[in-house]
Design an enzyme around this catalytic site. Sequence first.
Site, PDB file in Angstrom:
ATOM      1  N   SER A 263      -5.136   1.979   2.800  1.00 16.53           N
ATOM      2  CA  SER A 263      -3.966   1.484   3.539  1.00 16.53           C
ATOM      3  C   SER A 263      -4.289   0.392   4.540  1.00 16.53           C
ATOM      4  CB  SER A 263      -3.289   2.643   4.260  1.00 16.53           C
ATOM      5  OG  SER A 263      -4.194   3.259   5.158  1.00 16.53           O
TER       6      SER A 263
ATOM      7  N   HIS B 209      -0.280   4.659  -1.432  1.00 19.81           N
ATOM      8  CA  HIS B 209       0.006   3.218  -1.398  1.00 19.81           C
ATOM      9  C   HIS B 209      -0.054   2.583  -2.788  1.00 19.81           C
ATOM     10  CE1 HIS B 209       0.137   2.586   3.000  1.00 19.81           C
ATOM     11  NE2 HIS B 209      -0.586   3.694   2.997  1.00 19.81           N
TER      12      HIS B 209
ATOM     13  N   LYS C   4       6.941   5.438   0.813  1.00 18.54           N
ATOM     14  CA  LYS C   4       6.542   4.039   0.621  1.00 18.54           C
ATOM     15  C   LYS C   4       7.347   3.440  -0.532  1.00 18.54           C
ATOM     16  CE  LYS C   4       2.476   4.698   3.272  1.00 18.54           C
ATOM     17  NZ  LYS C   4       2.893   6.024   3.792  1.00 18.54           N
TER      18      LYS C   4
END
Lengths: 84, 394
Positions: free
Chosen positions: B185, B213, B244
């Site tokens: 990240s 991610h 996300k």
Amino acid sequence: MQSNEKIVSQIKEILRPLIPGHIEIKTDADLTADLGLDSLKVMSIIESLEDHLDLSIPINILSEVRTINDLALQIQKLNHKEGN
Amino acid sequence: MGIFDKFQPLAEIRRDMEKKCSDFFNLVIKDITSPTEAVVNGRAVIHAGSNNYLGLTFDPHCIQAACTAAQKEGTGTTGSRMANGTYSGHLDLEQELSNFFGRLKTIIFSTGYTANLAMLSTVVGSEDVILIDADCHASIYDGCRLGTADIIRFRHNDTNDLEKRLRRLEKRHTNVLIVVEGLYSMLGDRAPLAAIAALKNKYGAYLMVDEAHSMGVIGQTGRGLAEEAGVEDSVDFIVGTFSKSLGAIGGFCTSNHPELDMIRYASRPYIFTASPSPATIASTRAALALLPQPERRRRLWSNADRLYKRLKNLGFCVGPEVSPVIAVRCSKPENAYTLWNKLLAQGVYVNMVLPPATPDGGALLRCSLSAAHTTEQINKIGDAFAALPPHRMN
């Protein structure tokens, strides 16, 4: 198995470049309060010790470590556990 | 010594930093006007630090699904599944995640953070060892700390270092769980997953990949790095988040081990947390249905490629590879405050990341791009960086 004195000496050798020259590295010095090491530097020291001693050091032990003596004691316990 | 005295050093640092960067510490996002635009401290900005990779937070299908669910089932579950009961939407989402990843079992959690706490504190025990990449997210460290296994770090993305540790552990004859992330990240770099999976198989370990991610971002159908690297069969557990690319909040773990269901009865972070709300579940399900579509991923990577190359050509120290996470290194944190302020003044909001949250002790000005960013917005982000004084980056 490595003696306590030898482990302490290796820890001091690794610490020396990270500590300002005027500060004496005593075995009962607090790594954070007396020697000014932050968490990143402590992790870097652990990595260097692992290389020197050919040993994996679990980060769980850090809760038991405040001084160089504490660290040396934990490494001796690990050596014993690993049969080194 | 009082209970708050230990916070004094922290309070002093915060006071000092606030003098230099008051906007950062008093930041309020008043309006969110699109997946990529907001009003920050009264100024309209391009939001370049949202992790909203596919831009689905404003997708009309997702919004409608959330509204319908809230009207039909209420605003919250008001308790845990163990106590208040499982809603049909919880089971539907678990089944849809299992179908998406092609796995037997899935458990959903209230956040991605909780997913890591729940799994890592429970799936391994006191005689076991967890080997984690040094750059793993705090939720992975915290999950390990909540459990009883030995926690050993290996150097970031260093498979030689990992193998050295696996070899040392052979004589302990213990269970070893390797934990890595698909996309890290902070610097946006990927794990060398094919090599890690090969080591996992060679040494008979287990492998967990946090695709927080990388889900929706990497892989032909968005299943993450394990899909792209062709090693899904070697990954025992995939954990991820809804916060996300799925544009909501929540987390999950999916696995082919049928015993995964037992985590429900053994994991305190699962048992003692309120379950995800109907609106969250509904918008996540709507977003998950959109994930296999490749167009958003293509736009995201096109944006990433454009900005990464621009910043690199400008001489900024960026991460090692093109990624939707583009972090510009700044060796002195005090300079990062100035630069972050200058970006904000130009209408660009990025994340400022300070030590010890950064991998190497420096500071980062971190962009996370979205498929919803227009080319014009990407160019404006690049222009804002280009206008920064270069000497301040050192």
